[in-house]
Design an enzyme around this catalytic site. Structure first.
Site, PDB file in Angstrom:
ATOM      1  N   GLU A 157       0.875  -1.188  -0.073  1.00 29.28           N
ATOM      2  CA  GLU A 157      -0.001   0.052  -0.186  1.00 29.28           C
ATOM      3  C   GLU A 157       1.031   1.065  -0.090  1.00 29.28           C
ATOM      4  O   GLU A 157       1.635   1.622   1.068  1.00 29.28           O
ATOM      5  CB  GLU A 157      -0.917   0.004   1.222  1.00 29.28           C
ATOM      6  CG  GLU A 157      -1.541  -1.362   1.576  1.00 29.28           C
ATOM      7  CD  GLU A 157      -2.905  -1.379   0.533  1.00 29.28           C
ATOM      8  OE1 GLU A 157      -3.284  -0.218  -0.043  1.00 29.28           O
ATOM      9  OE2 GLU A 157      -3.291  -2.339   0.237  1.00 29.28           O
ATOM     10  N   CYS A 181      -2.644   9.155   2.840  1.00 27.43           N
ATOM     11  CA  CYS A 181      -2.174   8.714   1.735  1.00 27.43           C
ATOM     12  C   CYS A 181      -3.258   8.922   0.649  1.00 27.43           C
ATOM     13  O   CYS A 181      -2.962   9.098  -0.435  1.00 27.43           O
ATOM     14  CB  CYS A 181      -2.042   7.040   1.484  1.00 27.43           C
ATOM     15  SG  CYS A 181      -3.470   6.097   2.370  1.00 27.43           S
TER      16      CYS A 181
HETATM   17  P1  NDP Z   1       8.463   4.754   4.310  1.00 30.99           P
HETATM   18  O1  NDP Z   1       8.366   4.042   3.111  1.00 30.99           O
HETATM   19  O2  NDP Z   1       9.525   5.668   4.796  1.00 30.99           O
HETATM   20  O3  NDP Z   1       8.518   3.865   5.544  1.00 30.99           O
HETATM   21  C1  NDP Z   1       7.551   2.769   5.535  1.00 30.99           C
HETATM   22  C2  NDP Z   1       8.135   1.911   6.736  1.00 30.99           C
HETATM   23  O4  NDP Z   1       9.017   1.066   6.182  1.00 30.99           O
HETATM   24  C3  NDP Z   1       8.396   2.211   8.244  1.00 30.99           C
HETATM   25  O5  NDP Z   1       8.181   1.379   9.041  1.00 30.99           O
HETATM   26  C4  NDP Z   1      10.025   2.231   7.908  1.00 30.99           C
HETATM   27  O6  NDP Z   1      10.661   2.085   8.971  1.00 30.99           O
HETATM   28  C5  NDP Z   1      10.022   0.932   7.353  1.00 30.99           C
HETATM   29  N1  NDP Z   1      11.258   0.558   6.226  1.00 30.99           N
HETATM   30  C6  NDP Z   1      12.151   1.794   5.977  1.00 30.99           C
HETATM   31  N2  NDP Z   1      13.216   1.158   5.111  1.00 30.99           N
HETATM   32  C7  NDP Z   1      12.901  -0.187   5.228  1.00 30.99           C
HETATM   33  C8  NDP Z   1      13.706  -1.340   4.429  1.00 30.99           C
HETATM   34  N3  NDP Z   1      14.621  -1.274   3.750  1.00 30.99           N
HETATM   35  N4  NDP Z   1      13.113  -2.504   4.811  1.00 30.99           N
HETATM   36  C9  NDP Z   1      11.808  -2.584   5.390  1.00 30.99           C
HETATM   37  N5  NDP Z   1      11.219  -1.733   5.801  1.00 30.99           N
HETATM   38  C10 NDP Z   1      11.719  -0.462   5.850  1.00 30.99           C
HETATM   39  O7  NDP Z   1       7.076   5.427   4.604  1.00 30.99           O
HETATM   40  P2  NDP Z   1       6.573   6.524   5.833  1.00 30.99           P
HETATM   41  O8  NDP Z   1       6.782   6.110   7.104  1.00 30.99           O
HETATM   42  O9  NDP Z   1       7.435   7.922   5.654  1.00 30.99           O
HETATM   43  O10 NDP Z   1       5.185   6.734   5.380  1.00 30.99           O
HETATM   44  C11 NDP Z   1       4.655   7.781   4.447  1.00 30.99           C
HETATM   45  C12 NDP Z   1       4.405   6.999   3.282  1.00 30.99           C
HETATM   46  O11 NDP Z   1       3.443   6.154   3.580  1.00 30.99           O
HETATM   47  C13 NDP Z   1       3.660   7.905   2.156  1.00 30.99           C
HETATM   48  O12 NDP Z   1       4.335   7.589   0.828  1.00 30.99           O
HETATM   49  C14 NDP Z   1       2.006   7.491   2.278  1.00 30.99           C
HETATM   50  O13 NDP Z   1       1.518   7.800   1.189  1.00 30.99           O
HETATM   51  C15 NDP Z   1       2.298   5.947   2.571  1.00 30.99           C
HETATM   52  N6  NDP Z   1       0.925   5.567   2.876  1.00 30.99           N
HETATM   53  C16 NDP Z   1       0.227   4.620   2.244  1.00 30.99           C
HETATM   54  C17 NDP Z   1      -0.949   4.221   2.420  1.00 30.99           C
HETATM   55  C18 NDP Z   1      -1.893   3.306   1.697  1.00 30.99           C
HETATM   56  O14 NDP Z   1      -2.465   2.625   2.259  1.00 30.99           O
HETATM   57  N7  NDP Z   1      -1.447   3.343   0.442  1.00 30.99           N
HETATM   58  C19 NDP Z   1      -1.684   4.584   3.880  1.00 30.99           C
HETATM   59  C20 NDP Z   1      -0.734   5.562   4.661  1.00 30.99           C
HETATM   60  C21 NDP Z   1       0.814   6.091   4.319  1.00 30.99           C
HETATM   61  P3  NDP Z   1      11.182   3.606   9.531  1.00 30.99           P
HETATM   62  O15 NDP Z   1      10.204   4.690   9.409  1.00 30.99           O
HETATM   63  O16 NDP Z   1      11.557   3.206  10.981  1.00 30.99           O
HETATM   64  O17 NDP Z   1      12.452   4.005   8.546  1.00 30.99           O
END
Ligand code: NDP
Length: 511
Positions: free
Chosen positions: A245, A279
């Protein structure tokens, strides 16, 4: 007011700690220990052991635990909301939406999961399977990893765990390092109700997330496109399925004949709910020329009355993730440099913490980053379009395809536009309606993701099918299509296939 801790890194690999902050004033909230890769592997092994019994007890027994958890959520909603507000810089209505939706998701799956997961008997129609019967069984992926984003930390972790738990999986949750505390509290709740030890939380950043991907059998990911691709690549190495997502750049189309007061109220809610960190939030508004001036006037006066703060009289909170404010500011500056006009907002608020004024931009176009890249902040860019065709063309001119909203004169007109939009959901005269309905699939097109949450898709994706075939005819010593091959058997099979699948005289081999 507590001192801002800007210079301190959030994720401190030297000390092995996450320094969690309050976005509302930048002060330090709590330090939590980061899970290392070996710890992740140990926790995963324990969950796998517990999962065997969890799947064995059956969906009705699992539903009882989830319904107890529903009650815990309702009883502890206040505390969860407080924690979420502190670590997320939110106004209290936003985490309330998360707890309400989780409770509804539990209710929905408690109703439908027993039937959806039950074995299905299938009778084949082909002569090749004459006398055979088939049963399609469902078996859970033993360990599901849920990686969530920081904007709705509860819903995007435990909300996705709910169907996995109904399916019979154990679940490992990895909230963002920005917002780990509310999810940790929720997992404590699972333990407090005495439920089987099939849910655990991992605290840490990208490295912890990557270790989770290596440890599980299915990855449910919510986050950015860039990280989603990394997760999918890593999962591919062990052929682990993923459901992604990802980001959005959702358009809102306002067409002539629409109820402009509703459209304006909805546009500001869609643009500024959760401070634009949704999102499916409106990140682009296309308005037909004939109603443009009136719509913009209404929107701007309403945005000016939005109250920034985190108390019960506030509408718009702080930006949850500190780096986000630089992204928002850079996009607004880029738009201004390329000719956009700021009608309200357009700058940081002069107070500690990550505050940005609710902003309306006009005279924007698709050469600007604010129209092409995800903003995830309190910015509403509005474009004047000649007609509905131009609105549709521009709405589809995006790498994203999460959802869209259409304001039109009537439902039929809205449906005609909906059919032309390249997105996973269209809300006519509304915002987020699809997301609040557990019965319908929620998933994005294009770079907005693969797979769906909610509905039967959101449950069945956590299962593998196992087909068992048997025969209701007495067993023969051999089957006609087994060895030895002979010319006669060849002619019989070929003729039978023609007879069944051919048409007219072609069935008899006469053309
Ligand atoms: P990120 O992609 O930065 O992070 C998402 C998650 O992935 C976090 O828990 C992060 O940890 C983790 N992560 C980071 N690097 C890795 C890796 N290499 N391997 C595995 N996990 C990893 O997103 P954001 O947290 O900044 O969230 C915002 C984004 O989420 C926006 O793009 C938004 O549109 C999207 N979103 C989509 C939704 C949907 O339903 N389509 C709903 C809500 C949000 P950490 O933060 O600790 O680095």
């Amino acid at each position: 007011m507590a001192a801002p801790t800007k210079s301190r890194p959030l994720l401190d690999t030297e000390t092995g700690l996450i320094h969690v902050r309050r976005p509302a004033d930048g002060s330090h909230l709590e330090d939590v220990a980061i899970h290392t890769a070996p710890q992740v592997a140990d926790i995963a092994a324990r969950l796998r052991e517990a999962q065997v019994e969890w799947e064995r007890i059956g969906v009705k027994a699992r539903a009882k635990w989830l319904l107890r958890m529903r009650q815990w959520l309702l009883d502890n909603e206040h505390r969860l909301i407080e924690i979420s507000q502190e670590e997320g810089g939110k106004v209290r209505n936003e985490p309330l939406l998360e707890t309400i939706l989780m409770v509804e998701v539990i209710d929905y799956y408690a109703r439908v999961a027993p039937k959806l997961l039950s074995p299905k008997q299938v009778r084949g129609t082909s002569p090749l399977v004459l006398g055979k019967r088939f049963t399609v069984n469902r078996s859970a992926f033993p360990l599901v990893g849920v990686i969530g984003a920081w904007n709705f930390p509860l819903l995007l972790t435990f909300g996705d765990a709910i169907p996995a738990l109904f399916a019979g999986s154990a679940v490992l949750l990895k909230p963002s390092e920005v917002t780990p505390l509310a999810v940790r509290e929720l997992v404590r709740g699972w333990q407090e109700i005495g439920a089987p030890p099939v849910v655990e939380v991992l605290l840490g950043g990208g490295e912890t997330g990557a270790a989770l991907v290596d440890a599980v059998d299915f990855v449910q990911f919510t986050g950015s496109v860039a990280t989603g691709k990394k997760v999918a690549q890593r999962a591919a190495e062990s052929v682990t399925p993923v459901s992604l997502e990802l980001g959005g750049k959702d358009p809102c189309l306002v067409l002539a004949g629409a109820n402009l007061e509703r459209a304006a109220n909805c546009a500001i809610y869609g643009g500024f709910a959760n401070n634009g960190q949704v999102c499916m939030g409106f990140e682009r508004v296309y308005v037909e020329a004939g109603v443009y001036d009136e719509f913009v006037e209404r929107v701007v006066s309403k945005v000016k009355s939005l109250r920034s703060g985190v108390d019960e009289h506030s509408d718009v909170g702080a930006l949850t993730s500190a780096p986000q404010i630089d992204i928002v500011d850079a996009q607004v500056q880029d738009a201004i440099d390329k000719g956009a006009k700021v009608l309200t907002g357009g700058q940081r608020l002069d107070r500690p913490g990550t505050w940005y004024a609710p902003t309306v931009l006009v005279d924007v176009d698709h050469s600007m980053t604010v129209m092409r890249e995800e903003t995830f902040g309190p910015v509403l860019p509005i474009v004047r379009v000649a007609d509905a065709d131009e609105a549709v063309r521009l709405a589809n001119d995006s790498e994203f395809g999460l959802s869209a909203t259409v304001f039109a004169a009537d439902t039929k007109a809205g449906e005609r536009i909906a059919a032309r939009l390249e997105v996973g959901a269209v809300n006519i005269n509304d915002f987020l309606a699809n997301m609040t309905c557990a019965e319908v699939p929620q998933g994005g097109w294009k770079n907005s993701g693969i797979g769906s949450r909610a509905s039967e898709y959101g449950l069945l994706k956590f299962t593998r099918t196992k087909v068992v075939s048997s025969s209701w005819l007495p067993a023969m010593d051999s089957e006609p299509n087994w060895f030895p091959y002979t010319p006669t058997r060849w002619r019989i099979f070929r003729g039978a296939a023609r007879f069944v699948h051919g048409r007219g005289l072609g069935r008899l081999g006469i053309s």
